[in-house]
Design a protein around this motif. Structure first.
Motif, PDB file in Angstrom:
ATOM      1  N   ILE A 260       0.686  -1.234  -0.354  1.00 56.46           N
ATOM      2  CA  ILE A 260      -0.134   0.427  -0.425  1.00 56.46           C
ATOM      3  C   ILE A 260       1.156   1.010   0.135  1.00 56.46           C
ATOM      4  CG2 ILE A 260      -1.418   1.888   1.062  1.00 56.46           C
ATOM      5  CD1 ILE A 260      -2.974  -2.013   2.200  1.00 56.46           C
ATOM      6  N   SER A 261       1.262   1.075   0.620  1.00 54.36           N
ATOM      7  CA  SER A 261       2.940   2.542   0.547  1.00 54.36           C
ATOM      8  C   SER A 261       3.828   2.246  -0.557  1.00 54.36           C
ATOM      9  CB  SER A 261       3.875   2.338   2.201  1.00 54.36           C
ATOM     10  OG  SER A 261       4.935   3.035   2.132  1.00 54.36           O
ATOM     11  N   GLU A 262       4.076   1.436  -1.060  1.00 54.39           N
ATOM     12  CA  GLU A 262       5.088   0.996  -2.332  1.00 54.39           C
ATOM     13  C   GLU A 262       4.601   1.837  -3.557  1.00 54.39           C
ATOM     14  OE1 GLU A 262       7.295  -1.668  -2.846  1.00 54.39           O
ATOM     15  OE2 GLU A 262       7.793  -2.035  -0.634  1.00 54.39           O
ATOM     16  N   ALA A 263       3.405   1.680  -2.961  1.00 54.94           N
ATOM     17  CA  ALA A 263       1.464   2.081  -4.431  1.00 54.94           C
ATOM     18  C   ALA A 263       1.363   3.362  -4.190  1.00 54.94           C
ATOM     19  CB  ALA A 263       0.504   0.517  -4.231  1.00 54.94           C
ATOM     20  N   SER A 264       1.389   4.067  -2.508  1.00 55.81           N
ATOM     21  CA  SER A 264       0.746   4.906  -2.685  1.00 55.81           C
ATOM     22  C   SER A 264      -0.372   5.403  -3.022  1.00 55.81           C
ATOM     23  CB  SER A 264       1.368   6.732  -4.134  1.00 55.81           C
ATOM     24  OG  SER A 264       3.055   6.607  -3.791  1.00 55.81           O
ATOM     25  N   LEU A 265      -1.060   4.042  -2.303  1.00 58.20           N
ATOM     26  CA  LEU A 265      -2.396   4.089  -1.986  1.00 58.20           C
ATOM     27  C   LEU A 265      -2.994   4.528  -0.696  1.00 58.20           C
ATOM     28  CD1 LEU A 265      -3.050   0.715  -3.884  1.00 58.20           C
ATOM     29  CD2 LEU A 265      -3.612   2.771  -4.780  1.00 58.20           C
ATOM     30  N   ASN A 266      -4.438   4.979  -1.258  1.00 58.74           N
ATOM     31  CA  ASN A 266      -5.109   5.209   0.718  1.00 58.74           C
ATOM     32  C   ASN A 266      -6.018   4.724   0.794  1.00 58.74           C
ATOM     33  OD1 ASN A 266      -3.611   7.872   1.261  1.00 58.74           O
ATOM     34  ND2 ASN A 266      -4.209   8.137  -1.606  1.00 58.74           N
ATOM     35  N   ASP A 267      -6.161   4.256   1.659  1.00 56.07           N
ATOM     36  CA  ASP A 267      -7.519   3.276   2.212  1.00 56.07           C
ATOM     37  C   ASP A 267      -8.761   4.468   2.173  1.00 56.07           C
ATOM     38  OD1 ASP A 267      -8.665   0.738   3.028  1.00 56.07           O
ATOM     39  OD2 ASP A 267      -8.701   1.006   5.463  1.00 56.07           O
ATOM     40  N   ILE A 268      -9.334   4.149   1.642  1.00 60.59           N
ATOM     41  CA  ILE A 268     -10.858   4.689   1.996  1.00 60.59           C
ATOM     42  C   ILE A 268     -11.462   4.011   3.008  1.00 60.59           C
ATOM     43  CG2 ILE A 268     -13.040   5.510   0.997  1.00 60.59           C
ATOM     44  CD1 ILE A 268     -11.857   4.928  -1.657  1.00 60.59           C
TER      45      ILE A 268
ATOM     46  N   LEU B 110      -9.287   0.931  -2.154  1.00 60.51           N
ATOM     47  CA  LEU B 110      -7.559   1.512  -2.289  1.00 60.51           C
ATOM     48  C   LEU B 110      -7.751   2.606  -2.724  1.00 60.51           C
ATOM     49  CD1 LEU B 110      -5.301  -2.050  -1.260  1.00 60.51           C
ATOM     50  CD2 LEU B 110      -6.178   0.544   0.745  1.00 60.51           C
ATOM     51  N   ALA B 111      -7.497   3.263  -3.182  1.00 57.82           N
ATOM     52  CA  ALA B 111      -7.265   4.639  -4.271  1.00 57.82           C
ATOM     53  C   ALA B 111      -5.904   5.669  -4.048  1.00 57.82           C
ATOM     54  CB  ALA B 111      -8.340   5.989  -3.640  1.00 57.82           C
ATOM     55  N   SER B 112      -5.015   5.864  -5.292  1.00 56.83           N
ATOM     56  CA  SER B 112      -4.090   6.821  -5.510  1.00 56.83           C
ATOM     57  C   SER B 112      -4.923   7.482  -4.714  1.00 56.83           C
ATOM     58  CB  SER B 112      -3.943   7.048  -6.811  1.00 56.83           C
ATOM     59  OG  SER B 112      -5.080   7.270  -7.464  1.00 56.83           O
ATOM     60  N   ASP B 113      -4.563   9.452  -4.861  1.00 55.82           N
ATOM     61  CA  ASP B 113      -4.175  10.395  -4.990  1.00 55.82           C
ATOM     62  C   ASP B 113      -5.376  11.237  -4.899  1.00 55.82           C
ATOM     63  OD1 ASP B 113      -3.479  10.652  -7.181  1.00 55.82           O
ATOM     64  OD2 ASP B 113      -1.539  12.459  -6.704  1.00 55.82           O
ATOM     65  N   LEU B 114      -5.787  10.155  -6.073  1.00 53.76           N
ATOM     66  CA  LEU B 114      -7.459  10.653  -6.770  1.00 53.76           C
ATOM     67  C   LEU B 114      -8.467  11.258  -5.313  1.00 53.76           C
ATOM     68  CD1 LEU B 114      -9.192  11.481  -8.884  1.00 53.76           C
ATOM     69  CD2 LEU B 114      -9.329   8.766  -8.871  1.00 53.76           C
ATOM     70  N   ILE B 115      -8.451   9.945  -4.454  1.00 51.00           N
ATOM     71  CA  ILE B 115      -9.538  10.581  -3.290  1.00 51.00           C
ATOM     72  C   ILE B 115      -8.906  11.851  -2.965  1.00 51.00           C
ATOM     73  CG2 ILE B 115      -7.846   9.801  -1.810  1.00 51.00           C
ATOM     74  CD1 ILE B 115     -11.303   8.795  -1.984  1.00 51.00           C
ATOM     75  N   PHE B 116      -8.016  11.898  -3.220  1.00 55.33           N
ATOM     76  CA  PHE B 116      -8.177  13.548  -1.682  1.00 55.33           C
ATOM     77  C   PHE B 116      -9.047  15.227  -3.020  1.00 55.33           C
ATOM     78  CE2 PHE B 116      -4.328  11.391  -0.717  1.00 55.33           C
ATOM     79  CZ  PHE B 116      -4.600  11.651   1.118  1.00 55.33           C
ATOM     80  N   ARG B 117      -9.177  14.595  -4.504  1.00 58.61           N
ATOM     81  CA  ARG B 117      -9.660  15.368  -5.456  1.00 58.61           C
ATOM     82  C   ARG B 117     -10.890  15.181  -5.443  1.00 58.61           C
ATOM     83  NH1 ARG B 117      -5.340  14.839 -10.333  1.00 58.61           N
ATOM     84  NH2 ARG B 117      -3.754  15.362  -9.135  1.00 58.61           N
ATOM     85  N   LEU B 118     -11.541  13.842  -4.766  1.00 62.16           N
ATOM     86  CA  LEU B 118     -12.598  13.635  -4.769  1.00 62.16           C
ATOM     87  C   LEU B 118     -13.434  13.847  -3.298  1.00 62.16           C
ATOM     88  CD1 LEU B 118     -13.231  10.611  -6.826  1.00 62.16           C
ATOM     89  CD2 LEU B 118     -13.723  12.987  -7.648  1.00 62.16           C
ATOM     90  N   PRO B 119     -13.597  14.777  -2.793  1.00 66.66           N
ATOM     91  CA  PRO B 119     -14.608  14.857  -1.607  1.00 66.66           C
ATOM     92  C   PRO B 119     -15.229  14.087  -1.337  1.00 66.66           C
ATOM     93  CG  PRO B 119     -15.289  17.382  -2.861  1.00 66.66           C
ATOM     94  CD  PRO B 119     -14.260  16.151  -3.884  1.00 66.66           C
ATOM     95  N   ASN B 120     -15.366  13.678   0.570  1.00 66.88           N
ATOM     96  CA  ASN B 120     -16.428  13.068   1.187  1.00 66.88           C
ATOM     97  C   ASN B 120     -16.123  11.658   0.562  1.00 66.88           C
ATOM     98  OD1 ASN B 120     -16.694  15.660   2.449  1.00 66.88           O
ATOM     99  ND2 ASN B 120     -18.200  16.033   0.944  1.00 66.88           N
ATOM    100  N   MET B 121     -15.113  10.921  -0.420  1.00 64.29           N
ATOM    101  CA  MET B 121     -15.581  10.251  -0.845  1.00 64.29           C
ATOM    102  C   MET B 121     -15.793   8.781   0.448  1.00 64.29           C
ATOM    103  SD  MET B 121     -16.230   8.446  -3.695  1.00 64.29           S
ATOM    104  CE  MET B 121     -15.359   9.354  -4.940  1.00 64.29           C
ATOM    105  N   GLU B 122     -16.996   8.038  -0.074  1.00 68.28           N
ATOM    106  CA  GLU B 122     -16.894   7.393   1.533  1.00 68.28           C
ATOM    107  C   GLU B 122     -17.190   5.651   0.694  1.00 68.28           C
ATOM    108  OE1 GLU B 122     -19.776   9.304   4.690  1.00 68.28           O
ATOM    109  OE2 GLU B 122     -21.348   8.634   2.709  1.00 68.28           O
ATOM    110  N   ALA B 123     -16.811   4.773   1.755  1.00 66.55           N
ATOM    111  CA  ALA B 123     -16.972   3.213   1.363  1.00 66.55           C
ATOM    112  C   ALA B 123     -17.920   2.933   2.595  1.00 66.55           C
ATOM    113  CB  ALA B 123     -15.539   2.838   1.470  1.00 66.55           C
TER     114      ALA B 123
END
Length: 144
Positions: free
Chosen positions: A53-61, A85-98
């Motif tokens: 997860i760290s090496e792929a620069s992914l974030n847990d939603i 898991l999402a790349s930095d795209l998650i920070f461009r899409l506010p309020n994303m939730e699982a």
């Protein structure tokens, strides 16, 4: 171990194909010991999963609804295997939730990915012309 081969393949793909990614699935691994109950926790598998997860620069939603997405038939073995898991795209899409939904026929809860409600502030005042034609409207406005 097959899951580590999969993670390495995903990492290689991400590194060779720059872009934004959402990866969802049953990773059959957890980050931390408290994400499993009633089953064995492997520090080695968790370390490899966290490194991927760290090496792929992914974030847990973050997972809402139910904490554990996997529940065995007896309800005694619980795990948080399933995640988005999402790349930095998650920070461009506010309020994303699982959201983990109710358990149905499988031993894994379905997880819904959605963009939560956005708060644009108070609802603006609206006035319809037809209201001004109603008897007593002018007095109502003057009194209040």
């Amino acid at each position: 171990m097959e899951k580590m081969v999969l993670w390495q393949s995903l990492l290689s793909f991400i590194n060779n194909n720059p872009g934004h990614y959402f990866i969802m699935g049953d990773f059959n691994a957890v980050w931390f010991e408290h994400e499993r109950m009633g089953t064995a926790f492997s520090n080695r598998v968790a370390r490899h999963f966290n490194n991927f997860i760290s090496e792929a620069s992914l974030n847990d939603i973050p997972l809402g609804g139910f904490y554990f997405a996997r529940v065995d038939d007896t309800g005694k073995k619980l795990s948080k295997f399933d995640r988005f898991l999402a790349s930095d795209l998650i920070f461009r899409l506010p309020n994303m939730e699982a959201i983990a939904l109710d358990l149905s026929i499988a031993d894994h809860r379905p997880i819904l990915l959605r963009q939560g409600k956005l708060n644009f502030g108070p609802i603006p005042f609206k006035l319809f012309n037809s209201w001004m034609k109603k008897d007593g409207f002018e007095m109502l406005v003057i009194e209040d």
